[in-house]
Write an enzyme that holds these catalytic residues in place. Structure first.
Site, PDB file in Angstrom:
ATOM      1  N   ASP A  72      80.439  47.443  14.755  1.00 30.21           N
ATOM      2  CA  ASP A  72      79.893  46.091  14.570  1.00 30.21           C
ATOM      3  C   ASP A  72      80.773  45.240  13.657  1.00 30.21           C
ATOM      4  O   ASP A  72      81.440  45.757  12.760  1.00 30.21           O
ATOM      5  CB  ASP A  72      78.472  46.206  13.989  1.00 30.21           C
ATOM      6  CG  ASP A  72      77.696  44.906  14.158  1.00 30.21           C
ATOM      7  OD1 ASP A  72      78.094  44.055  14.973  1.00 30.21           O
ATOM      8  OD2 ASP A  72      76.673  44.748  13.457  1.00 30.21           O
ATOM      9  N   ASN A  83      73.202  42.842  24.510  1.00 31.73           N
ATOM     10  CA  ASN A  83      74.441  42.053  24.488  1.00 31.73           C
ATOM     11  C   ASN A  83      74.642  41.201  25.748  1.00 31.73           C
ATOM     12  O   ASN A  83      75.423  40.250  25.744  1.00 31.73           O
ATOM     13  CB  ASN A  83      75.669  42.954  24.267  1.00 31.73           C
ATOM     14  CG  ASN A  83      75.775  43.518  22.867  1.00 31.73           C
ATOM     15  OD1 ASN A  83      76.287  44.610  22.649  1.00 31.73           O
ATOM     16  ND2 ASN A  83      75.287  42.764  21.877  1.00 31.73           N
TER      17      ASN A  83
HETATM   18  C1  IPE Z   1      75.019  46.518  18.304  1.00 27.09           C
HETATM   19  O1  IPE Z   1      75.631  45.442  17.682  1.00 27.09           O
HETATM   20  C2  IPE Z   1      75.640  46.759  19.649  1.00 27.09           C
HETATM   21  C3  IPE Z   1      77.027  47.179  19.637  1.00 27.09           C
HETATM   22  C4  IPE Z   1      77.765  47.420  18.599  1.00 27.09           C
HETATM   23  C5  IPE Z   1      77.613  47.386  20.933  1.00 27.09           C
HETATM   24  P1  IPE Z   1      74.983  43.983  17.744  1.00 27.09           P
HETATM   25  O2  IPE Z   1      75.841  43.100  16.945  1.00 27.09           O
HETATM   26  O3  IPE Z   1      74.759  43.591  19.159  1.00 27.09           O
HETATM   27  O4  IPE Z   1      73.574  44.218  17.062  1.00 27.09           O
HETATM   28  P2  IPE Z   1      72.608  43.214  16.304  1.00 27.09           P
HETATM   29  O5  IPE Z   1      72.382  42.056  17.224  1.00 27.09           O
HETATM   30  O6  IPE Z   1      73.293  42.801  15.056  1.00 27.09           O
HETATM   31  O7  IPE Z   1      71.387  44.003  16.020  1.00 27.09           O
HETATM   32  C1  IPE Z   2      80.475  44.301  17.778  1.00 25.44           C
HETATM   33  O1  IPE Z   2      80.843  43.149  17.093  1.00 25.44           O
HETATM   34  C2  IPE Z   2      80.917  44.297  19.225  1.00 25.44           C
HETATM   35  C3  IPE Z   2      79.845  44.131  20.207  1.00 25.44           C
HETATM   36  C4  IPE Z   2      78.568  44.065  19.934  1.00 25.44           C
HETATM   37  C5  IPE Z   2      80.228  44.073  21.597  1.00 25.44           C
HETATM   38  P1  IPE Z   2      79.987  41.823  17.192  1.00 25.44           P
HETATM   39  O2  IPE Z   2      80.434  41.054  18.370  1.00 25.44           O
HETATM   40  O3  IPE Z   2      78.535  42.136  17.178  1.00 25.44           O
HETATM   41  O4  IPE Z   2      80.390  41.070  15.863  1.00 25.44           O
HETATM   42  P2  IPE Z   2      79.424  40.335  14.848  1.00 25.44           P
HETATM   43  O5  IPE Z   2      78.377  41.330  14.469  1.00 25.44           O
HETATM   44  O6  IPE Z   2      78.855  39.160  15.563  1.00 25.44           O
HETATM   45  O7  IPE Z   2      80.292  39.974  13.720  1.00 25.44           O
HETATM   46 MG    MG Z   3      77.189  42.388  15.714  1.00 28.30          MG
END
Ligand code: IPE
Ligand code: IPE
Ligand code: MG
Length: 259
Positions: A27, A75
């Protein structure tokens, strides 16, 4: 430039007490990119390097299973442009990383609603999974279009159908038969779960399988996460006492009789 000297954790890790399975919520790509005035996609692209770091780091130590949360069911609700950029990046990465997988004797596996991914991604995944199926050093599982609540719901439906058809009785429904209906049926539960970016939540990842996992959170954003950060997390895990509901005295006694 930081003057801080980084401690190397590799030598501190006890190879004899490695977790068999590590799961990671990768994340913070978007926030990492934004902090440098760049687009979120730039963060995703830079996250690929960290994937290679932890994959090779785990294989190097002798960890048998690594599961990476790459795309959740939720996502899909992101802006269309980000979703398609992520799918394209996934497609390119699978194609490129086959060399690293073969070189390191790693088998690729995928869990989640793979049928919801673009056909080109499904095809690329199938090809790499087929090409690496006999690799034995480690299994790398990508959680793609994955949601744990959905996984448990599907397992429940399968068992309900089997009961309805008279194939199983009510007594046959237990923690083991439920586990056997999950996508992870051939993989042991993770002993260690790591989440980067300072968020302290599970976000619909392996809810059942994480029941007794040690959770490790770090402030680092995913693109900044290195092999040494992985070793540090494992070292932290090895310094915890896993009691499984028992007392500390019982655990100490078990350890002395087993050694
Ligand atoms: C969780 O991260 C999913 C992945 C890392 C693939 P998100 O960024 O989507 O989760 P939330 O929205 O912060 O809970
Ligand atoms: C994790 O990074 C990757 C995916 C969930 C695909 P994020 O895209 O959630 O990055 P933040 O959390 O918005 O910074
Ligand atoms: Mg994220």
């Amino acid at each position: 430039m930081s003057t801080e000297i980084e401690i190397s954790f590799k030598e501190k890790v006890d190879i004899k007490r490695l977790p068999e399975h590590i799961a990671i919520i990768m994340d913070g790509n978007g926030r990492w990119a934004k902090a440098q005035g760049k687009h979120r996609i730039f963060g995703h692209k830079n996250g690929v390097k960290a994937v290679r770091e932890v994959t090779e780091g785990c294989a190097e130590l002798g960890v048998k299973h690594l599961t990476l949360y790459a795309f959740s069911t939720e996502n899909w609700n992101r802006p269309k442009t980000e979703v398609s950029a992520l799918m394209q990046l996934l497609f390119l990465t699978i194609g490129k990383e086959i060399k690293t997988l073969q070189k390191n004797n790693i088998r690729l596996n995928a869990i989640g609603h793979i049928h919801n991914l673009p056909e080109s991604n499904q095809k690329a995944l199938r090809e790499v999974m087929e090409a690496t199926k006999n690799n034995t050093r480690m299994t790398l599982t990508l959680a793609l279009s994955y949601g744990s609540k959905e996984e448990i719901t599907e397992a429940t439906k399968i068992l309900a159908q089997q009961y309805k058809d008279g194939k199983i009785s009510l007594e046959d429904i237990n923690t083991e038969t439920i586990s056997n209906q999950l996508y992870t049926k051939d993989i042991p539960d993770p002993e260690l779960m790591i989440r980067t970016s300072g968020e302290h939540r599970i976000s619909n990842f392996l809810l059942w399988q994480l029941a007794y996992s040690e959770l490790y959170f770090t402030e680092k954003f995913w693109p900044e996460f290195t092999r040494n950060d992985l070793f540090k997390a494992i070292y932290d895990y090895q310094n915890r006492e896993r009691r499984f509901g028992m007392t500390s005295e019982q655990i100490t006694e078990q350890l002395t009789t087993n050694n």
